[in-house]
Write a protein that holds these residues in place. Structure first.
Motif, PDB file in Angstrom:
ATOM      1  N   ILE A 167       0.830  -1.203   0.000  1.00 55.00           N
ATOM      2  CA  ILE A 167       0.000   0.000   0.000  1.00 55.00           C
ATOM      3  C   ILE A 167       0.860   1.247   0.000  1.00 55.00           C
ATOM      4  O   ILE A 167       0.599   2.211  -0.719  1.00 55.00           O
ATOM      5  CB  ILE A 167      -0.942  -0.004   1.224  1.00 55.00           C
ATOM      6  N   ILE A 168       1.941   1.246   0.790  1.00 51.43           N
ATOM      7  CA  ILE A 168       2.832   2.410   0.852  1.00 51.43           C
ATOM      8  C   ILE A 168       3.536   2.624  -0.479  1.00 51.43           C
ATOM      9  O   ILE A 168       3.638   3.739  -0.983  1.00 51.43           O
ATOM     10  CB  ILE A 168       3.869   2.234   1.979  1.00 51.43           C
ATOM     11  N   ILE A 173     -11.822   5.347  -4.800  1.00 47.78           N
ATOM     12  CA  ILE A 173     -11.011   4.216  -4.351  1.00 47.78           C
ATOM     13  C   ILE A 173     -10.246   4.584  -3.084  1.00 47.78           C
ATOM     14  O   ILE A 173     -10.144   3.785  -2.144  1.00 47.78           O
ATOM     15  CB  ILE A 173     -10.049   3.773  -5.471  1.00 47.78           C
ATOM     16  N   ASP A 174      -9.734   5.807  -3.038  1.00 51.74           N
ATOM     17  CA  ASP A 174      -9.055   6.265  -1.819  1.00 51.74           C
ATOM     18  C   ASP A 174     -10.008   6.280  -0.633  1.00 51.74           C
ATOM     19  O   ASP A 174      -9.596   6.056   0.518  1.00 51.74           O
ATOM     20  CB  ASP A 174      -8.470   7.667  -2.033  1.00 51.74           C
ATOM     21  N   ASP A 175     -11.300   6.545  -0.912  1.00 55.61           N
ATOM     22  CA  ASP A 175     -12.314   6.569   0.148  1.00 55.61           C
ATOM     23  C   ASP A 175     -12.887   5.182   0.429  1.00 55.61           C
ATOM     24  O   ASP A 175     -13.885   5.045   1.143  1.00 55.61           O
ATOM     25  CB  ASP A 175     -13.458   7.520  -0.250  1.00 55.61           C
ATOM     26  N   GLU A 176     -12.242   4.168  -0.167  1.00 55.03           N
ATOM     27  CA  GLU A 176     -12.627   2.768   0.014  1.00 55.03           C
ATOM     28  C   GLU A 176     -13.999   2.440  -0.582  1.00 55.03           C
ATOM     29  O   GLU A 176     -14.634   1.443  -0.208  1.00 55.03           O
ATOM     30  CB  GLU A 176     -12.578   2.369   1.495  1.00 55.03           C
ATOM     31  N   LYS A 177     -14.439   3.238  -1.543  1.00 55.08           N
ATOM     32  CA  LYS A 177     -15.662   2.935  -2.289  1.00 55.08           C
ATOM     33  C   LYS A 177     -15.228   2.267  -3.590  1.00 55.08           C
ATOM     34  O   LYS A 177     -15.328   2.827  -4.688  1.00 55.08           O
ATOM     35  CB  LYS A 177     -16.457   4.217  -2.544  1.00 55.08           C
ATOM     36  N   TYR A 178     -14.725   1.049  -3.435  1.00 55.69           N
ATOM     37  CA  TYR A 178     -14.039   0.379  -4.526  1.00 55.69           C
ATOM     38  C   TYR A 178     -14.940   0.071  -5.720  1.00 55.69           C
ATOM     39  O   TYR A 178     -14.574   0.324  -6.867  1.00 55.69           O
ATOM     40  CB  TYR A 178     -13.398  -0.920  -4.011  1.00 55.69           C
ATOM     41  N   ASP A 179     -16.112  -0.459  -5.471  1.00 57.29           N
ATOM     42  CA  ASP A 179     -16.982  -0.861  -6.578  1.00 57.29           C
ATOM     43  C   ASP A 179     -17.421   0.339  -7.410  1.00 57.29           C
ATOM     44  O   ASP A 179     -17.500   0.255  -8.641  1.00 57.29           O
ATOM     45  CB  ASP A 179     -18.205  -1.611  -6.039  1.00 57.29           C
ATOM     46  N   GLU A 180     -17.714   1.460  -6.748  1.00 53.33           N
ATOM     47  CA  GLU A 180     -18.097   2.669  -7.481  1.00 53.33           C
ATOM     48  C   GLU A 180     -16.935   3.156  -8.347  1.00 53.33           C
ATOM     49  O   GLU A 180     -17.122   3.532  -9.510  1.00 53.33           O
ATOM     50  CB  GLU A 180     -18.520   3.770  -6.505  1.00 53.33           C
ATOM     51  N   ALA A 240      -7.116  -2.702 -11.363  1.00 54.06           N
ATOM     52  CA  ALA A 240      -6.361  -3.741 -10.660  1.00 54.06           C
ATOM     53  C   ALA A 240      -5.941  -3.260  -9.277  1.00 54.06           C
ATOM     54  O   ALA A 240      -6.000  -4.019  -8.295  1.00 54.06           O
ATOM     55  CB  ALA A 240      -5.142  -4.133 -11.486  1.00 54.06           C
ATOM     56  N   PHE A 241      -5.537  -2.009  -9.190  1.00 53.85           N
ATOM     57  CA  PHE A 241      -5.137  -1.436  -7.904  1.00 53.85           C
ATOM     58  C   PHE A 241      -6.309  -1.489  -6.917  1.00 53.85           C
ATOM     59  O   PHE A 241      -6.145  -1.842  -5.742  1.00 53.85           O
ATOM     60  CB  PHE A 241      -4.671  -0.001  -8.105  1.00 53.85           C
ATOM     61  N   ALA A 242      -7.520  -1.152  -7.413  1.00 59.12           N
ATOM     62  CA  ALA A 242      -8.706  -1.189  -6.552  1.00 59.12           C
ATOM     63  C   ALA A 242      -8.996  -2.619  -6.102  1.00 59.12           C
ATOM     64  O   ALA A 242      -9.337  -2.863  -4.933  1.00 59.12           O
ATOM     65  CB  ALA A 242      -9.908  -0.613  -7.293  1.00 59.12           C
TER      66      ALA A 242
END
Length: 356
Positions: free
Chosen positions: A8-9, A36-43, A66-68
């Motif tokens: 992650i880092i 994605i940064d807000d952990e709303k990956y699917d959106e 892929a990162f998500a």
């Protein structure tokens, strides 16, 4: 867990930097990355898939998808996303770094290493891929191989800080302290005022205190397992850097009885005088040259207090209060672009010690 934290880092920086510096046909990518940064990956993934349809030639969208997936710990889908764009002409070393990380996180370190090696064939100057390879080897407890990868990364990309950081920590936890001290100090000069540089500042100070011992008013230095075989030694051959360093350091510390912040600075200043009598000609060293430049500009004492400050923060605060003007002069000099440590393939430091 260690793999996930490191990943992650190391990889998050690319998403941020790439999104900020590159122009995209699909501007919605910025919103997707934020989601994605807000952990709303699917959106975020849904938006990126729409972007991919609008601009199918740019591999950034499947990369970010892929990162998500990796952040979701869905490594299978992450690998699938990356492998489908492997033939794209515009992929870079970050592609191989991410794919290798996906394999490693899915408990397939051998495939990760194959991916990194494949990437290095295409991008041989990528310090990043040597770093990723070294991390996998280190986590697999193959320490000698990890060191070789980090040092290969330093040779390939001498100004990339992270290989110095990783290899310095390994050496400082070994009997070859000097290599750790050298790599660590170079790292701090390449990456200043970060949590990692503060960590290394502490380790450097501890390393010197560990290497220098005082017994019955005698100074003993133990920077590395450097041994000369009298029968095999040819006087025309060069000695190891550690022998040269230890000789000059021991001479410089003769009248000391302990190592503290002030004394360490004083010894290092005397070291320069000893080293530049003769040894600098046969044993050039990029860090010593930088020290000499600072000494000539009357900022080396302040630099020494700065570089080791985390090792004794109270002593540094006291020194700074008493030497505020000197410290401000150093900061002004040190932060000028023309005075940064300049390191390239012609003057890099690589440990010459035989790996034990």
């Amino acid at each position: 867990m260690l793999r996930t934290i490191y990943f992650i880092i190391a990889i998050t920086a690319f998403s941020l930097a790439n999104a900020q510096t590159k122009t995209f046909k699909c501007q919605e990518i910025h919103r997707a990355i934020q989601l994605i940064d807000d952990e709303k990956y699917d959106e975020g993934i849904a938006i990126l898939k729409d972007c991919e349809k609008k601009d199918p030639q740019d591999y950034t969208y499947p990369y970010e998808i892929a990162f998500a997936y990796i952040k979701k710990k869905d490594y299978k889908n992450a690998i699938s996303q990356l492998e489908k764009v492997e033939g794209y002409s515009n992929i870079d070393d970050y592609y191989y770094a991410l794919l290798g990380s996906a394999y490693d996180l899915s408990n397939n370190p051998n495939q990760a290493l194959k991916v990194y090696d494949e990437g290095l064939k295409r991008f041989p100057a990528s310090g990043k891929l040597y770093l990723e390879k070294g991390v996998v080897l280190e986590l697999e407890k193959k320490i000698s191989n990890a060191i070789e990868s980090y040092e290969a990364g330093i040779k390939a990309d001498p100004s990339y800080p992270s290989n110095y950081y990783r290899v310095s920590r390994l050496y400082l936890d070994s009997n070859d302290l000097l290599s750790g001290l050298m790599y660590g100090e170079i790292f701090i000069n390449l990456e200043r005022t970060t949590p990692r540089s503060q960590e290394i500042s502490q380790l450097l100070y501890n390393g010197y205190k560990k290497a220098v011992k005082f017994d019955n008013n005698q100074v003993q230095v133990d920077f590395c397992p450097a041994i000369i075989d009298a029968q095999e030694y040819d006087k025309n051959n060069k000695l190891s850097w550690c022998i040269i360093f230890a000789k000059n350091f021991a001479l410089s510390a003769l009248n000391t009885k302990e190592i503290n912040l002030d004394i360490l600075s004083s010894v290092r200043r005397q070291f320069l005088k000893e080293y530049y009598v003769k040894d600098y000609k046969d044993y050039p060293n990029v860090l010593m040259d930088y020290h000499k430049t600072m000494e000539n500009n009357k900022v080396f004492d302040a630099y020494n207090h700065y570089i080791f400050q985390i090792g004794d923060q109270e002593a540094f605060k006291d020194w700074k209060v008493k030497n505020g003007k000197e410290y401000n002069t150093f900061v002004e000099w040190y932060t000028a672009d023309k005075n940064v440590l300049k390191i390239d393939r012609n003057n890099i430091y690589i440990s010459d010690q035989i790996k034990k």
